[in-house]
Design a protein around this motif. Structure first.
Motif, PDB file in Angstrom:
ATOM      1  N   GLU A 131       0.840  -1.210   0.000  1.00  0.00           N
ATOM      2  CA  GLU A 131       0.000   0.000   0.000  1.00  0.00           C
ATOM      3  C   GLU A 131       0.866   1.248   0.000  1.00  0.00           C
ATOM      4  N   ALA A 132       1.858   1.249   0.877  1.00  0.00           N
ATOM      5  CA  ALA A 132       2.712   2.432   0.982  1.00  0.00           C
ATOM      6  C   ALA A 132       3.385   2.718  -0.357  1.00  0.00           C
ATOM      7  N   LEU A 133       3.861   1.662  -1.000  1.00  0.00           N
ATOM      8  CA  LEU A 133       4.544   1.866  -2.287  1.00  0.00           C
ATOM      9  C   LEU A 133       3.542   2.254  -3.367  1.00  0.00           C
ATOM     10  N   GLU A 173       0.679   3.775  -3.074  1.00  0.00           N
ATOM     11  CA  GLU A 173       0.172   5.139  -2.910  1.00  0.00           C
ATOM     12  C   GLU A 173       1.139   6.173  -3.462  1.00  0.00           C
ATOM     13  N   HIS A 174       2.420   5.826  -3.489  1.00  0.00           N
ATOM     14  CA  HIS A 174       3.406   6.774  -3.998  1.00  0.00           C
ATOM     15  C   HIS A 174       3.788   6.471  -5.448  1.00  0.00           C
ATOM     16  N   GLY A 175       3.021   5.617  -6.075  1.00  0.00           N
ATOM     17  CA  GLY A 175       3.251   5.346  -7.498  1.00  0.00           C
ATOM     18  C   GLY A 175       4.568   4.624  -7.761  1.00  0.00           C
ATOM     19  N   ILE A 176       5.018   3.833  -6.787  1.00  0.00           N
ATOM     20  CA  ILE A 176       6.294   3.137  -6.966  1.00  0.00           C
ATOM     21  C   ILE A 176       6.061   1.730  -7.508  1.00  0.00           C
ATOM     22  N   GLN A 193      13.452   5.339  -8.140  1.00  0.00           N
ATOM     23  CA  GLN A 193      12.354   5.396  -7.166  1.00  0.00           C
ATOM     24  C   GLN A 193      12.779   4.918  -5.795  1.00  0.00           C
ATOM     25  N   ALA A 252      12.289   7.463  -2.825  1.00  0.00           N
ATOM     26  CA  ALA A 252      10.865   7.657  -2.559  1.00  0.00           C
ATOM     27  C   ALA A 252      10.291   6.423  -1.870  1.00  0.00           C
ATOM     28  N   ALA A 253      10.769   5.252  -2.282  1.00  0.00           N
ATOM     29  CA  ALA A 253      10.278   4.011  -1.691  1.00  0.00           C
ATOM     30  C   ALA A 253      10.708   3.914  -0.231  1.00  0.00           C
ATOM     31  N   ALA A 259       8.616   6.304   1.829  1.00  0.00           N
ATOM     32  CA  ALA A 259       7.232   5.840   1.992  1.00  0.00           C
ATOM     33  C   ALA A 259       7.168   4.718   3.027  1.00  0.00           C
ATOM     34  N   ARG A 287       5.437   4.709   6.833  1.00  0.00           N
ATOM     35  CA  ARG A 287       4.312   3.833   7.107  1.00  0.00           C
ATOM     36  C   ARG A 287       4.618   2.780   8.179  1.00  0.00           C
TER      37      ARG A 287
END
Ligand code: ASP
Ligand code: MG
Length: 458
Positions: A334-336, A338-341, A363, A366-367, A370, A374
């Motif tokens: 989910e965390a990934l 939601e950030h488009g990863i 990415q 960003a991963a 995220a 979380r």
């Protein structure tokens, strides 16, 4: 025989290339029923995207420059092929559309699709002229006119498959039976209300397989600038060779790895109806290419191809608190998500104390952010460790299924070259094994596997 021939952008780079491809069609129409699917000329979709963005951003000079470049390329080809009227009409329409986007200063997914559609519409007008000049009786269609309908998820629209197949068969079936050649815009379709949609990048291949399925084609030929699918990237593995035949499931598994990733759903309509797809090279049309066909038709071989995904990074999420705890993996994804990863590879051992995820190097940060936000704060994991500079190596082959000792051979070969394996993933379909190694070891690992499974030999 009924054939669908789809031509990619690199095969339609200018008037000469178009004439060459038109000749390839003509050489078949005497004996076969043919439908043609055309994608935008090389680089045009990118140019249109940039045009749409510039128009919406109000950077007028930039938009004008993109328009001018589009005009130049298409008008040049139109002059050489003798089709200036229709092409100018389309370019003027595009000009007005860009002006409208600039006026409202906003780009909706719907208007972006309207802009993108011009690449295929222009190329289709040009290719239609190339065909008729070559003496082929042809008729041009927009995807929607041919009967392809989608939902209204602009930019990545989903075909309403049964309806589309029915309508395409109704529209084009009688035409090809009468010896005429329909020339259809790839990539674009329409909603049930007739609004233009696109099928996602690389979507012309998808158009081709939908048309092939609708017409009950004997084969769908995807003409591009490669000799076929390869046992490995020849720039990495010198002994790499063309695969003569592979199964649909192997091709789907490989789709991510090619030089140009194939549209993920492109093979579906063909696979479902058992219509073979052949990848061929317009620059070497005498070659047989690669035939993608149903499972049983593919030759044996345990591992058929080896791939390296460069520029990856790994993240390791650990903590004893994860053991036996329901929902940790869901939180990670989910965390990934939601950030488009985009996740390239996942592995978790049965101890459940750690999950490893590979993502694109771009990415990775960003991963990490995220996942830390979380999982650490909530105590669901104790540590998030990052390993940058990783390559993922994948071995693909339907023959691995149920064959013992494949993993031993894979990792034995890699170990023999002194390469350390960081993480491993294999789905229970057993169609492929993927593993992560240090960035610089990727090519060597691929060569090791290529040798081990004798892929250089015929
Ligand atoms: N022209 C579109 C693209 O570049 C569709 C295609 O080429 O298949 O994505
Ligand atoms: Mg393209």
């Amino acid at each position: 025989m009924k054939l669908v021939m789809k031509f990619g952008g690199s095969s339609l780079a200018d008037a000469d290339r178009m004439r060459h491809c038109a000749a390839l069609v003509r050489s078949r129409v005497a004996k076969h029923q043919v439908a043609v699917v055309v994608s935008a000329m090389d680089g045009v979709t990118e140019e249109l995207l940039a045009l749409a963005d510039a128009a919406a951003a109000g950077t007028r000079a930039v938009a004008e420059a993109h328009l001018a470049a589009l005009r130049r390329g298409h008008e040049e080809a139109a002059a050489a092929l003798g089709e200036p009227g229709r092409v100018r009409e389309l370019l003027d329409e595009l000009d007005r559309l860009a002006g409208g986007i600039a006026a409202v200063g906003e780009l909706t997914p719907r208007s972006r699709d309207a802009v993108l559609a011009f690449g295929e519409r222009l190329a289709t007008a040009l290719f239609h002229r190339a065909l008729t000049s070559a003496g082929v009786k042809a008729r041009a269609f927009d995807g929607g006119e041919a009967g392809l309908v989608t939902d209204d998820r602009f930019g990545d629209a989903e075909p309403l498959v049964e309806l589309s197949l029915y309508q395409v068969a109704e529209t084009l079936g009688p035409l090809i039976a009468a010896g005429e050649v329909p020339v259809i815009t790839g990539f674009i379709a329409a909603t049930q209300h007739g609004v233009t949609t696109t099928l996602g990048r690389g979507g012309s291949d998808y158009t081709a397989t939908l048309v092939g399925a609708a017409l009950g084609a004997d084969e769908i030929w995807i003409w591009s600038d490669v000799d076929g699918l390869m046992s490995a990237d020849p720039r990495i593995v010198p002994g790499a060779r063309r695969l003569e035949r592979i199964s649909f499931s192997e091709a789907v598994e490989m789709a991510q790895f090619g030089a140009k990733a194939m549209h993920p759903r492109a093979l579906e309509p063909a696979a479902e109806r058992g219509v073979p797809v052949r990848i061929r090279n317009t620059f070497r049309p005498e070659g047989e290419g690669t035939l993608i066909a149903r499972e049983g038709d593919a030759p044996d071989g345990i591992v058929r191809s080896v791939h390296v995904v460069h520029d990856s990074g790994m993240i390791l999420v650990t903590g004893a608190g994860m053991i036996g705890r329901v929902g940790t993996a869901a939180r990670v994804f989910e965390a990934l998500g939601e950030h488009g990863i985009n996740i390239r590879m996942i592995s978790q051992s049965a101890s459940e104390a750690a999950i490893s995820i590979a993502v694109g190097a771009g990415q990775l940060e960003a991963a990490r952010a995220a996942l830390e936000a979380r999982l650490l704060r909530t105590g669901h994991a104790r540590r998030v460790l990052v390993e940058p500079e990783v390559a993922i190596v994948a071995a693909v082959g339907a023959g691995m299924r149920g064959t013992r000792g494949v993993a031993a051979r894979v990792f034995g070969a890699v170990a023999a070259r002194g390469i350390n394996v960081i993480a491993i993933a294999q789905g229970s379909s057993e169609l492929s094994i993927s593993f992560a190694v240090g960035r610089d070891a990727g090519p060597d690992a691929a060569r090791a596997l290529h040798d081990e499974f004798g892929l250089a030999k015929g």
